[in-house]
Design an enzyme around this catalytic site. Structure first.
Site, PDB file in Angstrom:
ATOM      1  CE  LYS A 161      41.936  45.040  39.837  1.00 37.77           C
ATOM      2  NZ  LYS A 161      41.613  45.262  38.427  1.00 37.77           N
ATOM      3  NE  ARG A 183      32.200  40.490  36.982  1.00 33.48           N
ATOM      4  CZ  ARG A 183      33.449  40.694  36.559  1.00 33.48           C
ATOM      5  NH1 ARG A 183      34.254  41.500  37.226  1.00 33.48           N
ATOM      6  NH2 ARG A 183      33.900  40.096  35.462  1.00 33.48           N
ATOM      7  NE  ARG A 233      44.620  45.472  28.945  1.00 31.23           N
ATOM      8  CZ  ARG A 233      44.074  45.193  30.118  1.00 31.23           C
ATOM      9  NH1 ARG A 233      44.067  46.104  31.079  1.00 31.23           N
ATOM     10  NH2 ARG A 233      43.543  44.022  30.337  1.00 31.23           N
ATOM     11  CB  SER A 275      37.991  37.741  27.819  1.00 37.31           C
ATOM     12  OG  SER A 275      37.660  38.964  28.436  1.00 37.31           O
ATOM     13  CG  ASP A 307      44.157  39.270  36.924  1.00 40.59           C
ATOM     14  OD1 ASP A 307      44.470  39.484  35.732  1.00 40.59           O
ATOM     15  OD2 ASP A 307      43.035  39.520  37.386  1.00 40.59           O
ATOM     16  NE  ARG A 359      46.295  41.811  38.556  1.00 44.34           N
ATOM     17  CZ  ARG A 359      45.424  41.949  39.558  1.00 44.34           C
ATOM     18  NH1 ARG A 359      45.778  41.699  40.783  1.00 44.34           N
ATOM     19  NH2 ARG A 359      44.188  42.343  39.315  1.00 44.34           N
TER      20      ARG A 359
END
Ligand code: S3P
Length: 666
Positions: A19, A24, A117, A159, A305, A379
């Protein structure tokens, strides 16, 4: 609702492009110097959101299976565009860098989860590069691209999204943009930019980028190690051997595998080669004992993740498992620390989160039949699905696997029976909960989704929605319409399915509920309060028992219609029982109960019923709509699954009343 029964057949020979790299690749293709092709691209909803946003910015993107062809942006939109990032933080944050650099004006919006977020983390560095980017009400942020100048920026949070936003903006800025990291995060942006000929260098946690032109490309995205992780967790805990081919082996993505290997899991990498600057290869796992897990802060960063999947292994493995520095997990699609704690609570295992560390103490025993209804994070849903499978069965109420891993069920090798409920407003329905209960007891793998359909839906659309299910319940206001559409002999239906007779199980539900209280309706004199589809279905059934009935309804014409159609009475003064189908309505609440009444049946199970209230004050039996819901649902479920009707309302009622507010168990 999706119920698992512990059966699966791993099918690892499928394509599930990474993903992160897919996002990108699309973004860089949109600003490359010619047409690019991205093969094995992830078809996750997050990636499709990025594609749609790039189209809004002027790129032409077409998908043919999992190959995307991208014609780069030729002319920029003159007016402000709205970019809907849906659930995807990567879309919002990476595109913030692109929009700032391109010099267009965009309003970024997202779903409820994304709107909660933090976006400051990208807004601040981009502002210091000179971008006109700021928060505004009812959106994530607004960005008006302007001339950018390079900055020398030290990461405030670990991040990759923030880093990527700054590096992408740096492709358009005057000067050398420098980004410094404390802990290196995934470096796909750097590697792909290098591969595409950008002016970028990366060493020792410092990345430098200059204004660059990117060449068009044709790449094959490796498979996603974050997605494979769920099945590695399943294979390891079930003692299975499995191989996942052509998986991305970037070190910054292998924290999950490293933590497991450090705890004794037998994991092997082979056929390692390089694809567009990234390491790719096969991951094989072999059966063997696992010791308690320990993840350092660096491991957690490299498994950012995959912590929910690691938590599954921890819960299934006896010992005290420690994950350090997990605070960033609280800022994902949901508060994943909290979600993991709730998952542990459902397994009767202990989980604490103090000082940024997560500790799971497990005896390694998982109860069968967990039911989770508190989280719509993809998830978390996948980790719980795996946990349910390991435990031999259990249900989750929300299954948004397509956000990151549309192939999840295919890889698991399960094809749930597709059941559901269609009505105008079914969001609060208890049926998904009931079906989870029934499916668990019979060990049936099925989904049951409640779908809201606008009352003015066309016949064709309604038929198509219903035809999309293996079995479906129909509720207000569609019961009579579906009966007509499907040409049934009964006036109102609630149960449709492949290979079964379309019918109403409402009547059965009422009779079975009354019988369980010792009430016989043979030749009874009854008042029916309400004149809608459910009341009519009930009248049709009670007629067969020789009942004399009178309709009491707010709208007299509707009462007359039923009275004429079923040759009903209009002068029953001393009914034996009252069945009310409109408990919420003031008309119902105004009805006085004659002293002849021995029982009251309330079709609804939510809200206040005047008739039930009066009956209770006089110690008259009240039969709850929940019992009827149970019985009609048990019959629908039996029809769809060719299994015997399950009796056991009391046990179901007990199980839902003993549930606490977030984690439910049977
Ligand atoms: C991603 C980076 C990570 C990760 C996300 C994808 C990326 O987010 O959690 O799923 O593609 O750059 P953060 O950068 O917020 O940690």
């Amino acid at each position: 609702m999706l119920n698992f029964n512990g059966q699966f057949q791993l099918n690892t020979n499928i394509c599930y492009g990474d993903k992160s790299i897919s996002h990108r690749a699309l973004i860089f293709a949109a600003i490359a110097d010619g047409i690019s092709t991205v093969r094995n691209i992830s078809l996750a909803r997050d990636v499709l959101a990025t594609a749609e946003c790039l189209r809004r910015l002027g790129a032409e993107i077409t998908f043919c299976g999992n190959t995307a062809t991208v014609v780069p942006i030729k002319s920029l939109p003159a007016a402000q565009v709205v970019l809907n990032c849906e659930n995807s933080g990567t879309t919002a944050r990476l595109l913030a860098g692109l929009v700032a650099g391109l010099g267009v004006s965009a309003r970024f919006v997202g779903d409820q989860s994304l709107s909660r977020r933090p976006m400051d983390r990208v807004i601040k560095p981009l502002q210091s590069m000179g971008a006109d980017i700021y928060c505004e009400r009812d959106c994530l942020f607004v960005c008006r691209g302007s001339r950018l100048s390079a900055i020398d920026y030290t990461a405030q949070v670990n991040s990759a999204q923030v880093k990527s936003a700054v590096l992408i903006a740096g492709l358009f800025a005057d000067g050398v943009t420098v980004y410094r990291e404390n802990i290196p995060t995934r470096n796909h942006t750097e590697l792909l930019l290098q591969y595409l000929g950008a002016n970028i260098s990366a060493d020792d946690n410092v990345i430098c980028v200059k204004r660059s032109a990117l060449r068009a490309f044709d790449i094959t995205v490796p498979n996603d190690p974050s997605s494979a992780a769920f099945f590695v967790a399943l294979a390891l805990t079930k003692g299975l051997r499995a191989t996942f081919s052509d998986v991305l082996l970037n070190n910054a993505r292998l924290g999950f595998y490293r933590v497991l290997a450090n705890s004794g899991a037998r994991i092997r990498y082979d056929n390692v080669h390089t694809v567009c600057g990234e390491q790719v290869g096969n991951i094989s796992v072999f059966p063997g004992a696992i010791k308690p897990l320990y993840a350092s802060e660096r491991d957690v960063c490299d498994a950012i993740d995959e912590i929910p999947a690691l938590a599954v292994v921890a819960l299934a493995t006896k010992g005290t498992h420690v994950f350090c520095g997990v605070d960033e997990l609280r800022r994902k699609e949901s508060d994943r620390v909290q979600a993991i704690r709730r998952t542990a609570a459902a397994c009767y295992q202990r989980c604490t989160a103090d000082g940024g560390n997560l500790v799971i103490r497990s005896d390694g025993k998982l109860p069968r039949g967990m039911y989770f209804d508190d989280c719509c994070d993809h998830r978390i849903a996948m980790s719980r699905a795996i946990l349910c499978q390991i435990a031999g069965g259990g249900s989750i109420d929300c299954a948004p696997f397509d956000i990151s891993f549309p192939e999840f069920l295919t890889m698991m090798g399960v094809q749930p029976l597709k059941l559901g409920l269609v009505g105008a407003d079914v969001s609060g329905s208890m049926s998904p909960r009931l079906m989870a209960y029934l499916a668990a007891r019979k060990g049936i793998c099925c989904s049951y989704d409640a779908v809201n359909v606008p009352p003015d839906v066309s016949d064709a659309d309604l038929s198509a929605i219903i035809g999309g299910f293996d079995g479906v319940n129909v509720t207000m206001p569609f019961k009579t319409r579906v009966a007509r559409l499907l040409g049934t002999s009964v006036p109102s239906v609630n149960t449709v399915g492949k290979n079964i007779v379309t019918q109403s199980t409402d009547g059965y539900g009422i009779i079975a509920s009354l019988r369980s209280h010792g009430i016989s309706v043979n030749n009874a004199k009854l008042w029916i309060v309400g004149a809608g589809g459910a009341a009519e279905a009930c009248v049709a059934v009670l007629k067969k028992y020789g009942c004399a009935m009178q309709i009491l309804n707010r709208t007299a014409s509707k009462a007359c219609y039923l009275t004429d159609k079923y040759a009903l009475q209009t002068d029953i003064a001393r009914p034996d029982g009252v069945l009310t189908f409109v408990p919420q309505c003031p008309f119902e609440q105004s009805i006085e109960l004659p002293d002849s009444v021995q029982w009251v049946f309330v079709a609804d199970y939510k809200g206040y019923s005047g008739a039930a209230d009066k009956a209770m004050l006089r110690d008259i039996t009240v039969v709850s709509g929940l019992e009827m819901l149970y019985n009609q649902g048990a019959k629908s479920f039996a029809l769809w699954t060719s299994t015997p009707i399950q009796h056991g309302y009391k046990q179901f009622a007990r199980s839902i009343s003993s549930e606490n507010f977030d984690v439910k168990r049977r």
